[in-house]
Motif scaffolding. Structure first.
Motif, PDB file in Angstrom:
ATOM      1  N   PRO A   1      44.917 102.267 -42.867  1.00 26.06           N
ATOM      2  CA  PRO A   1      44.137 103.497 -43.051  1.00 26.06           C
ATOM      3  C   PRO A   1      42.779 103.462 -42.350  1.00 26.06           C
ATOM      4  N   ASP A   2      42.498 102.388 -41.612  1.00 27.46           N
ATOM      5  CA  ASP A   2      41.169 102.245 -41.016  1.00 27.46           C
ATOM      6  C   ASP A   2      40.938 103.195 -39.850  1.00 27.46           C
ATOM      7  N   LYS A   3      42.000 103.710 -39.261  1.00 30.49           N
ATOM      8  CA  LYS A   3      41.834 104.682 -38.183  1.00 30.49           C
ATOM      9  C   LYS A   3      42.958 105.712 -38.256  1.00 30.49           C
ATOM     10  N   VAL A   4      42.677 106.894 -37.695  1.00 28.63           N
ATOM     11  CA  VAL A   4      43.671 107.966 -37.660  1.00 28.63           C
ATOM     12  C   VAL A   4      44.471 107.804 -36.372  1.00 28.63           C
ATOM     13  N   ASP A   5      45.673 107.280 -36.495  1.00 31.44           N
ATOM     14  CA  ASP A   5      46.516 107.011 -35.332  1.00 31.44           C
ATOM     15  C   ASP A   5      47.361 108.245 -35.045  1.00 31.44           C
ATOM     16  N   PRO A   6      47.205 108.881 -33.872  1.00 29.70           N
ATOM     17  CA  PRO A   6      48.003 110.092 -33.559  1.00 29.70           C
ATOM     18  C   PRO A   6      49.492 109.824 -33.448  1.00 29.70           C
ATOM     19  N   ASP A   7      49.881 108.563 -33.248  1.00 26.64           N
ATOM     20  CA  ASP A   7      51.309 108.261 -33.154  1.00 26.64           C
ATOM     21  C   ASP A   7      52.040 108.530 -34.467  1.00 26.64           C
ATOM     22  N   TYR A   8      51.301 108.516 -35.585  1.00 28.84           N
ATOM     23  CA  TYR A   8      51.928 108.713 -36.895  1.00 28.84           C
ATOM     24  C   TYR A   8      51.715 110.128 -37.430  1.00 28.84           C
ATOM     25  N   GLU A   9      51.240 111.012 -36.571  1.00 28.32           N
ATOM     26  CA  GLU A   9      51.030 112.391 -37.017  1.00 28.32           C
ATOM     27  C   GLU A   9      52.354 113.019 -37.454  1.00 28.32           C
ATOM     28  N   ARG A  10      52.359 113.688 -38.584  1.00 33.32           N
ATOM     29  CA  ARG A  10      53.521 114.353 -39.185  1.00 33.32           C
ATOM     30  C   ARG A  10      54.615 113.364 -39.575  1.00 33.32           C
ATOM     31  N   MET A  11      54.257 112.113 -39.792  1.00 30.85           N
ATOM     32  CA  MET A  11      55.213 111.115 -40.255  1.00 30.85           C
ATOM     33  C   MET A  11      54.903 110.719 -41.692  1.00 30.85           C
ATOM     34  N   LEU A  12      55.939 110.298 -42.406  1.00 33.83           N
ATOM     35  CA  LEU A  12      55.764 109.785 -43.765  1.00 33.83           C
ATOM     36  C   LEU A  12      55.236 108.362 -43.671  1.00 33.83           C
ATOM     37  N   VAL A  13      54.010 108.133 -44.151  1.00 41.95           N
ATOM     38  CA  VAL A  13      53.355 106.838 -43.978  1.00 41.95           C
ATOM     39  C   VAL A  13      53.053 106.215 -45.337  1.00 41.95           C
ATOM     40  N   HIS A  14      53.131 104.914 -45.347  1.00 42.57           N
ATOM     41  CA  HIS A  14      52.755 104.121 -46.518  1.00 42.57           C
ATOM     42  C   HIS A  14      51.510 103.323 -46.156  1.00 42.57           C
ATOM     43  N   MET A  15      50.399 103.548 -46.904  1.00 46.17           N
ATOM     44  CA  MET A  15      49.117 102.904 -46.616  1.00 46.17           C
ATOM     45  C   MET A  15      48.553 102.248 -47.873  1.00 46.17           C
ATOM     46  N   LYS A  16      47.889 101.116 -47.658  1.00 43.22           N
ATOM     47  CA  LYS A  16      47.160 100.424 -48.722  1.00 43.22           C
ATOM     48  C   LYS A  16      45.717 100.235 -48.278  1.00 43.22           C
ATOM     49  N   GLY A  17      44.786 100.579 -49.155  1.00 37.21           N
ATOM     50  CA  GLY A  17      43.374 100.449 -48.813  1.00 37.21           C
ATOM     51  C   GLY A  17      42.501 100.660 -50.040  1.00 37.21           C
TER      52      GLY A  17
ATOM     53  N   PRO B   1      36.529 105.004 -61.589  1.00 41.94           N
ATOM     54  CA  PRO B   1      35.926 104.395 -60.395  1.00 41.94           C
ATOM     55  C   PRO B   1      36.899 104.365 -59.227  1.00 41.94           C
ATOM     56  N   CYS B   2      36.350 104.460 -58.047  1.00 39.65           N
ATOM     57  CA  CYS B   2      37.150 104.294 -56.836  1.00 39.65           C
ATOM     58  C   CYS B   2      37.486 102.820 -56.650  1.00 39.65           C
ATOM     59  N   GLY B   3      38.541 102.563 -55.882  1.00 33.68           N
ATOM     60  CA  GLY B   3      38.946 101.170 -55.686  1.00 33.68           C
ATOM     61  C   GLY B   3      40.275 101.087 -54.971  1.00 33.68           C
ATOM     62  N   GLU B   4      41.103 100.134 -55.369  1.00 35.71           N
ATOM     63  CA  GLU B   4      42.394  99.917 -54.727  1.00 35.71           C
ATOM     64  C   GLU B   4      43.248 101.179 -54.805  1.00 35.71           C
ATOM     65  N   THR B   5      43.857 101.522 -53.661  1.00 33.45           N
ATOM     66  CA  THR B   5      44.654 102.752 -53.589  1.00 33.45           C
ATOM     67  C   THR B   5      45.834 102.532 -52.652  1.00 33.45           C
ATOM     68  N   THR B   6      46.975 103.082 -53.045  1.00 33.53           N
ATOM     69  CA  THR B   6      48.178 103.066 -52.204  1.00 33.53           C
ATOM     70  C   THR B   6      48.691 104.495 -52.088  1.00 33.53           C
ATOM     71  N   ILE B   7      49.093 104.886 -50.887  1.00 34.04           N
ATOM     72  CA  ILE B   7      49.528 106.260 -50.620  1.00 34.04           C
ATOM     73  C   ILE B   7      50.862 106.240 -49.892  1.00 34.04           C
ATOM     74  N   LEU B   8      51.734 107.179 -50.290  1.00 33.53           N
ATOM     75  CA  LEU B   8      52.969 107.443 -49.565  1.00 33.53           C
ATOM     76  C   LEU B   8      53.072 108.955 -49.420  1.00 33.53           C
ATOM     77  N   ALA B   9      52.737 109.451 -48.227  1.00 36.44           N
ATOM     78  CA  ALA B   9      52.713 110.894 -47.975  1.00 36.44           C
ATOM     79  C   ALA B   9      52.783 111.122 -46.466  1.00 36.44           C
ATOM     80  N   VAL B  10      52.783 112.383 -46.086  1.00 33.33           N
ATOM     81  CA  VAL B  10      52.863 112.754 -44.670  1.00 33.33           C
ATOM     82  C   VAL B  10      51.450 112.808 -44.098  1.00 33.33           C
TER      83      VAL B  10
END
Length: 670
Positions: free
Chosen positions: A189-205, A459-468
């Protein structure tokens, strides 16, 4: 009245014997006329036995219970034709019963001081109020008609609930299967990669926000938090109503309604003006009650910004009340006036706490006999101390505010709530608040009208996302979305995006294969508005849009989403089945209720017929539910649909077997 008490059982017994003899003779004659005397014999013997048992059981119960004095006890009311005389005489061996603050025998005084223990007080619970009423057979039948109309509505709503629920499950299984094949896992999630645009991505941050949330009224501030919530409550009287119905001998029902009162922390204002017992009064709150929430915006996730719908789902709360009034020392509470914290002579603190707890349990919480149980366990209590405590119990009963009386005794004896003196509850902060047990409170925290404020933060903290991935934010993967060959999730508006192959990281999630499908229409072709509303409610949220407040692998996130869907599916399936069965049961209810118009035996016949109609409603409802589920699955998963159709056939076959057995029993050997 005494003469009526003596003569009424005799007259009722004579009447019952007359009815028994007449009906038995009819059965005897019927047996000889038809040549089936052996079949009439069980009824010939059972009827007089049952009537005599009813008489003597009712006569025995009538003498077990002492009737209260309605003039002396204000906590007992009689409505709808009940009066003092009719409640103290028998009617065909059955006496109408009343009781103190509930059911069962009232507690009697047994003044035995010292030695073998001290007998407790004999007063009804000050927290209860009992109201008696009566319903005629016609009123009971009218209620069954209204219940049948309600049952029809439930019966109709059960079908779209099952139909759309099975559709949802089939479509979600297909969505999970497609998502598992195209998901890009462990994307940074550290950068917005255009290669993954409109793709279902799994991120941890890690989620983060720069906005400071604050509540100026209580001088509270928190940083790096998605939410700040303030819950304001007041200690109030709450009325609880419990109604019990008992059949009489003429198809009607005696209703016994018990109003009990207890104190609770409530975030909504409870109006005591509508209480059945006006002695329980709730004051107006000193500050607004309810929940107030502050949300941070924006909340970032690496180089991405979390959408509001995801931020609202962050819910890992922590108590932060201690941060209120930072740096404020406050003033010391003044000593509690009255008594100087002195216990009465001959009373130790342990016994005093037990007595106060018993008073509160009986006269506030409605636990009948609590004071008597306390006295029964006091083997060494002196007669003088026992008489003094008895006097205090009487004062608590007649005070009109038992809770306040108990709290007053606690302050006089130096025993604040929980055994802590008021001077030890911490300094008084602005507005009269104190820090007590993770809350801000006024007063002792146990008196009616006391206020309580609780602060929580997320509080904000560890987060995992699975979305487009959609630009620098995220969108859900909808069940209707199409997936291109390169794994792009096309938007619902069919807006074509440039197709990039991508796929430089891990692709796919290991889950079991499902089947593709498509549905059209609803359970009734969309012509029913009610079905449409039910379907719209059930089909909402058919998407993958996951956010979790911990670091999880892609497979763990997918399994969590699938588990949540299974729970929704199971709950709606059971709910739809219950709607159909309960609706049928209520629709059948007027038929057995008609038997209530038969004197003496009508309620027993109603019970037997009610069991039969209840079993019929269960079997027929199960058959219809299985057929609905089976038909809903035929388009997507025929094997599963056939399984439910066969289950429906089993239900109808069981009903047919019962009918055959009943037919054979009624046409037995002559």
């Amino acid at each position: 009245l005494a003469q009526a008490t003596i003569t009424q059982p005799v007259l009722s017994l004579a009447f019952e014997l007359f009815v028994t003899a007449s009906v038995s003779n009819q059965f005897h004659a019927m047996g000889h006329r038809t040549g089936q005397f052996h079949r009439a014999m069980p009824l010939y013997m059972a009827l007089p036995t049952a009537l005599l048992l009813i008489h003597f059981s009712g006569h025995a119960r009538a003498h077990e219970v002492d009737m209260p004095d309605f003039d002396e006890d204000p906590a007992i009311e009689v409505k709808d034709g009940f009066n003092e005389e009719s409640d103290t005489v028998e009617l065909f061996g059955m006496r109408r019963r009343t009781s103190y603050g509930g059911f069962g025998s009232p507690r009697r005084r047994a003044p035995a001081y010292g030695g073998g223990g001290y007998g407790g007080g004999a007063y009804p619970s000050g927290g209860n109020r009992v109201v008696y009423g009566h319903k005629s057979a016609g009123s009971v039948f009218k209620d069954s008609i209204m219940a049948a109309m309600t049952g029809f509505v439930l019966f109709v709503l059960g079908f779209p609930c099952l139909w759309f629920n099975e559709q949802r499950q089939a479509k979600m299984e297909d969505l999970f299967f497609r998502a598992a094949k195209v998901a890009r896992t462990d994307v940074s999630p550290d950068k917005v990669d255009p290669d993954y645009e409109r793709m279902l991505v799994h991120m941890k941050g890690y989620s983060k926000t720069e906005q400071e949330l604050s509540d100026p009224q209580y001088q509270l501030k928190v940083t790096n938090c998605a939410h700040l919530t303030r819950l304001t409550e007041m200690y109030q009287w709450v009325e609880q109503e419990h109604t019990e119905e008992r059949d009489d001998n003429f198809g009607g029902k005696e209703t016994i309604t018990t109003y009990s009162y207890q104190t609770e922390w409530r975030s909504d204002e409870v109006s005591s003006s509508s209480f059945n017992d006006p002695s329980h009064n709730n004051p107006s709150p000193s500050t607004a009650l309810g929940t107030q929430r502050w949300n941070a915006s924006p909340v970032t996730f690496g180089a991405f910004t979390l959408p509001d719908r995801m931020v609202k789902r962050l819910c890992k709360e922590e108590n932060c009340t201690s941060a209120a009034f930072p740096g404020v020392v406050g003033s010391e509470a003044s000593p509690t006036p009255g008594g100087g914290g002195q216990l009465p002579p001959g009373l130790d603190s342990f016994t005093a706490k037990g007595f106060l707890s018993a008073l509160e349990a009986e006269y506030v919480g409605g636990q009948q006999g609590a004071v008597g149980d306390f006295f029964d366990n006091q083997n060494s209590l002196s007669e003088e101390t026992g008489q003094q405590l008895e006097s205090l119990e009487e004062q608590a009963r007649s005070s009109g505010n038992p809770q306040g009386f108990v709290q007053s005794l606690r302050r006089q004896w130096g025993l604040a709530a929980g055994g802590v003196s008021a001077t030890r509850q911490g300094p008084v902060l602005p507005g009269g608040w104190r820090h007590m047990g993770g809350h801000l409170m006024t007063g002792t925290g146990h008196d009616v009208g006391d206020m309580r404020v609780t602060f929580t933060k997320v509080p904000c903290g560890e987060t995992t996302i699975l979305a487009v991935q959609a630009g620098s934010s995220f969108e859900p993967m909808d069940v209707k979305a199409e997936v291109s060959e390169s794994g792009k999730i096309l938007p619902l508006a069919s807006l074509q995006q440039p197709l990039n192959p991508g796929g430089r990281q891990n692709i796919g999630i290991n889950v079991e294969e499902g089947g593709s499908l498509s549905f059209a229409g609803g359970c009734c072709g969309g012509c029913c508005a009610a079905c449409g509303l039910v379907g719209a409610a059930i089909e909402s949220g058919e998407s993958i849009d996951e956010i979790h407040e911990s670091h999880m692998s892609a497979q763990e996130v997918m399994e969590s989403a699938m588990s949540s869907q299974k729970m929704i599916h199971l709950g709606l399936r059971v709910g739809g089945w219950l709607l159909i069965c309960l609706g049928l049961s209520l629709m059948f209810d007027p038929f057995p209720t008609l038997f209530r118009f038969i004197p003496f035996l009508g309620t027993y016949i109603q019970t037997v017929v009610g069991w039969i109609t209840g079993l019929l409603a269960f079997l027929l409802g199960s058959f219809l539910a299985c057929m609905t589920i089976g038909l809903a699955w035929m388009a997507a998963h025929p094997a599963k649909g056939i399984k439910f159709l066969l289950m429906g056939v089993v239900c109808i076959a069981f009903m047919y077997m019962l009918a055959i057995m009943q037919s054979q029993a009624s046409s037995g050997p002559v």
